[in-house]
Design a protein around this motif. Sequence first.
Motif, PDB file in Angstrom:
ATOM      1  N   LEU A   1     -31.773 114.487  95.161  1.00  0.00           N
ATOM      2  CA  LEU A   1     -32.990 114.738  95.941  1.00  0.00           C
ATOM      3  C   LEU A   1     -34.231 114.555  95.069  1.00  0.00           C
ATOM      4  O   LEU A   1     -35.219 113.950  95.487  1.00  0.00           O
ATOM      5  CB  LEU A   1     -32.972 116.155  96.541  1.00  0.00           C
ATOM      6  CG  LEU A   1     -31.882 116.476  97.568  1.00  0.00           C
ATOM      7  CD1 LEU A   1     -32.020 117.896  98.076  1.00  0.00           C
ATOM      8  CD2 LEU A   1     -31.953 115.521  98.755  1.00  0.00           C
TER       9      LEU A   1
ATOM     10  N   LYS B   1     -35.086 111.004  94.366  1.00  0.00           N
ATOM     11  CA  LYS B   1     -35.686 110.305  95.508  1.00  0.00           C
ATOM     12  C   LYS B   1     -37.164 110.655  95.663  1.00  0.00           C
ATOM     13  O   LYS B   1     -37.823 110.227  96.608  1.00  0.00           O
ATOM     14  CB  LYS B   1     -34.944 110.652  96.807  1.00  0.00           C
ATOM     15  CG  LYS B   1     -33.512 110.205  96.829  1.00  0.00           C
ATOM     16  CD  LYS B   1     -33.391 108.697  96.970  1.00  0.00           C
ATOM     17  CE  LYS B   1     -31.930 108.293  96.865  1.00  0.00           C
ATOM     18  NZ  LYS B   1     -31.741 106.830  96.861  1.00  0.00           N
ATOM     19  N   GLY B   2     -37.644 111.489  94.784  1.00  0.00           N
ATOM     20  CA  GLY B   2     -39.086 111.728  94.746  1.00  0.00           C
ATOM     21  C   GLY B   2     -39.565 112.981  95.446  1.00  0.00           C
ATOM     22  O   GLY B   2     -40.771 113.221  95.539  1.00  0.00           O
ATOM     23  N   ILE B   3     -38.640 113.805  95.987  1.00  0.00           N
ATOM     24  CA  ILE B   3     -39.141 115.019  96.632  1.00  0.00           C
ATOM     25  C   ILE B   3     -39.379 116.080  95.548  1.00  0.00           C
ATOM     26  O   ILE B   3     -38.681 116.126  94.540  1.00  0.00           O
ATOM     27  CB  ILE B   3     -38.212 115.545  97.751  1.00  0.00           C
ATOM     28  CG1 ILE B   3     -36.900 116.075  97.180  1.00  0.00           C
ATOM     29  CG2 ILE B   3     -37.949 114.499  98.798  1.00  0.00           C
ATOM     30  CD1 ILE B   3     -36.185 116.961  98.163  1.00  0.00           C
ATOM     31  N   LYS B   4     -40.421 116.865  95.765  1.00  0.00           N
ATOM     32  CA  LYS B   4     -40.794 117.836  94.734  1.00  0.00           C
ATOM     33  C   LYS B   4     -40.845 119.241  95.327  1.00  0.00           C
ATOM     34  O   LYS B   4     -41.912 119.755  95.646  1.00  0.00           O
ATOM     35  CB  LYS B   4     -42.170 117.455  94.163  1.00  0.00           C
ATOM     36  CG  LYS B   4     -42.159 116.124  93.419  1.00  0.00           C
ATOM     37  CD  LYS B   4     -43.539 115.809  92.873  1.00  0.00           C
ATOM     38  CE  LYS B   4     -43.536 114.472  92.161  1.00  0.00           C
ATOM     39  NZ  LYS B   4     -43.282 113.336  93.067  1.00  0.00           N
TER      40      LYS B   4
ATOM     41  N   LEU C   1     -42.341 122.626 100.537  1.00  0.00           N
ATOM     42  CA  LEU C   1     -40.918 122.328 100.505  1.00  0.00           C
ATOM     43  C   LEU C   1     -40.289 123.285  99.488  1.00  0.00           C
ATOM     44  O   LEU C   1     -40.676 123.309  98.325  1.00  0.00           O
ATOM     45  CB  LEU C   1     -40.748 120.869 100.064  1.00  0.00           C
ATOM     46  CG  LEU C   1     -39.382 120.237 100.118  1.00  0.00           C
ATOM     47  CD1 LEU C   1     -38.799 120.305 101.522  1.00  0.00           C
ATOM     48  CD2 LEU C   1     -39.479 118.770  99.695  1.00  0.00           C
TER      49      LEU C   1
ATOM     50  N   ALA D   1     -32.647 113.054 101.736  1.00  0.00           N
ATOM     51  CA  ALA D   1     -33.795 113.223 100.832  1.00  0.00           C
ATOM     52  C   ALA D   1     -35.023 112.522 101.397  1.00  0.00           C
ATOM     53  O   ALA D   1     -36.136 113.070 101.392  1.00  0.00           O
ATOM     54  CB  ALA D   1     -33.453 112.663  99.456  1.00  0.00           C
ATOM     55  N   ARG D   2     -34.812 111.291 101.903  1.00  0.00           N
ATOM     56  CA  ARG D   2     -35.946 110.553 102.488  1.00  0.00           C
ATOM     57  C   ARG D   2     -36.499 111.307 103.692  1.00  0.00           C
ATOM     58  O   ARG D   2     -37.711 111.371 103.904  1.00  0.00           O
ATOM     59  CB  ARG D   2     -35.509 109.151 102.901  1.00  0.00           C
ATOM     60  CG  ARG D   2     -35.630 108.124 101.765  1.00  0.00           C
ATOM     61  CD  ARG D   2     -35.728 106.714 102.307  1.00  0.00           C
ATOM     62  NE  ARG D   2     -34.513 106.307 102.993  1.00  0.00           N
ATOM     63  CZ  ARG D   2     -33.392 105.933 102.369  1.00  0.00           C
ATOM     64  NH1 ARG D   2     -33.356 105.897 101.055  1.00  0.00           N
ATOM     65  NH2 ARG D   2     -32.330 105.566 103.051  1.00  0.00           N
TER      66      ARG D   2
ATOM     67  N   SER E   1     -41.762 116.822 105.026  1.00  0.00           N
ATOM     68  CA  SER E   1     -42.569 117.797 104.272  1.00  0.00           C
ATOM     69  C   SER E   1     -44.053 117.479 104.297  1.00  0.00           C
ATOM     70  O   SER E   1     -44.868 118.298 103.880  1.00  0.00           O
ATOM     71  CB  SER E   1     -42.082 117.882 102.824  1.00  0.00           C
ATOM     72  OG  SER E   1     -42.269 116.644 102.190  1.00  0.00           O
ATOM     73  N   SER E   2     -44.419 116.293 104.819  1.00  0.00           N
ATOM     74  CA  SER E   2     -45.851 115.976 104.857  1.00  0.00           C
ATOM     75  C   SER E   2     -46.587 116.862 105.862  1.00  0.00           C
ATOM     76  O   SER E   2     -47.771 117.135 105.706  1.00  0.00           O
ATOM     77  CB  SER E   2     -46.054 114.500 105.195  1.00  0.00           C
ATOM     78  OG  SER E   2     -45.522 114.246 106.476  1.00  0.00           O
TER      79      SER E   2
ATOM     80  N   GLU F   1     -38.472 114.292 102.610  1.00  0.00           N
ATOM     81  CA  GLU F   1     -39.762 113.873 102.054  1.00  0.00           C
ATOM     82  C   GLU F   1     -40.758 113.594 103.179  1.00  0.00           C
ATOM     83  O   GLU F   1     -41.911 114.022 103.138  1.00  0.00           O
ATOM     84  CB  GLU F   1     -39.552 112.625 101.194  1.00  0.00           C
ATOM     85  CG  GLU F   1     -40.788 112.235 100.406  1.00  0.00           C
ATOM     86  CD  GLU F   1     -40.671 110.823  99.838  1.00  0.00           C
ATOM     87  OE1 GLU F   1     -39.660 110.152 100.092  1.00  0.00           O
ATOM     88  OE2 GLU F   1     -41.616 110.419  99.153  1.00  0.00           O
ATOM     89  N   LYS F   2     -40.281 112.881 104.221  1.00  0.00           N
ATOM     90  CA  LYS F   2     -41.168 112.555 105.341  1.00  0.00           C
ATOM     91  C   LYS F   2     -41.581 113.821 106.095  1.00  0.00           C
ATOM     92  O   LYS F   2     -42.732 113.993 106.470  1.00  0.00           O
ATOM     93  CB  LYS F   2     -40.476 111.592 106.303  1.00  0.00           C
ATOM     94  CG  LYS F   2     -40.440 110.170 105.772  1.00  0.00           C
ATOM     95  CD  LYS F   2     -39.856 109.233 106.795  1.00  0.00           C
ATOM     96  CE  LYS F   2     -39.889 107.814 106.238  1.00  0.00           C
ATOM     97  NZ  LYS F   2     -39.265 106.851 107.146  1.00  0.00           N
TER      98      LYS F   2
END
Lengths: 244, 217
Positions: free
Chosen positions: A223, A226-229, A55, A198-199, A205-206, A202-203
């Motif tokens: 962003l 919301k936990g994205i790195k 990401l 953001a969610r 990017s897996s 995150e999904k």
Amino acid sequence: MCFINAPLNRSSSPHRISDPVFDVDTVVQAIDIWKRYRGRWVLKSLSLEVGDSSLTAILGRNGVGKTTFIKILCGLVRPTKGKIFIYGENIHRGQGDYKATLGVLMHENILYEELTVEENLNYYAKMYGVDDPLSSAPAKEAYELLGLEKYRDTKVGHLSFGWKKRANIVRSLINDPLLVIMDEPTSGLDEQATGEVARLLEKLSSNKTIIFTISNKEDLDILLEKGIKPDIYRLENGRLIEYV
Amino acid sequence: MSSLNKIYHFLMKDIQVEARRGFEVLASIGFISAASLILAEVAVKSFTPQFVIPGLWIIVVFIAIFTATTTFVREMDKRTIYGVRLLPVSPSIIFLSKMMFSFILILLQGGVSLFIIAVFSGQLYMLSVNVIFVLIVLALHVSAIASFTSALVMYSEGRAFLIPMLVFILTIPVIPLATTISDPAIPSYMTEYVMFLGQVAVTLIVMTILSEYILKS
């Protein structure tokens, strides 16, 4: 950079990351990109390498050349100098095979304003060789997460900027792309919608490679909260600088 | 998905979009009808029926100019061209789809014009198979030129000037031949039919090849 010359087997599309034909760990490689626009160098010796399922965020103020870089990256604009490789294909020289693996969200609305959201999605699905636009898991996820169902039968021209953006996000995922390039996915969205994006990022990017631009530091903070790195770069004076 | 399928879906989308902007087509048909009526009236009043056939083909050229502004140029104005160019579809397929769309528009409006001129000027021979055949082939010819011009100038700021100029210059060479073989007052031979069809075929091939390069770059 042995992958650059590696021949690709593109017998079916869209390809999955698990395909053995993509035995590479670099998805995008931008080499020494220069772009002169209206007498001004917008991009100066810009280079970027993006790996599998990563990401990447590109932060920059308005007018620094983010959109120009995105357009060059997805083959819409030719750089004045430099090369872009996507899955080993030189995108400005090749046959355009990379397009089947690519999902792009442009800064502008690229849906037909005279057609409804559903008609637009159906049209793009057919052009990508997909019967049902929501048969792609990420498109279905985005459609539900962004709450587009209630505007399914509304003409795109009648939607607000934010809803057009949501519809365009779903469109960019119709072909279940391996590489997603998004130009300012959060611009024009309220805080709640930015959180939804953001969610979604995150999904996605897996199992997808995602590159997105952002001009607003506050949106980037949302962003990150919301936990994205993402790997973050700042576009400044035509060059990418790693952002700490 | 086969190329024909892609052309079909692309064409249907264009027709759907155009149908939702029906006022533009209706306005265009209105202007074309008015021009055709004036032409027929002048021909009757001035006893110059020999001008109705070349007049009809000039009207077709003007329809092509209008059509050139509705294909690639409109996609560019609305920014939907980015979606088109990002599709995993060959530029030739995109060009042929747009050309088919232009062909339908030109044939529809040209047909209306032909009917009005024939009826109101009293030149009913114009409704013969021969004239209708020339109209169909000419519509194909000018639709290729209109689509090519639209693709060529869509990024240009001077397109309002360039479109009519280019369409006019590129279509004019075929008008004398179209007139010769469609006007019963002028003797025509098989050679002229072959030359007419050959000119149209060459235009189609050249425009398709050039558009592949233009849309790619």
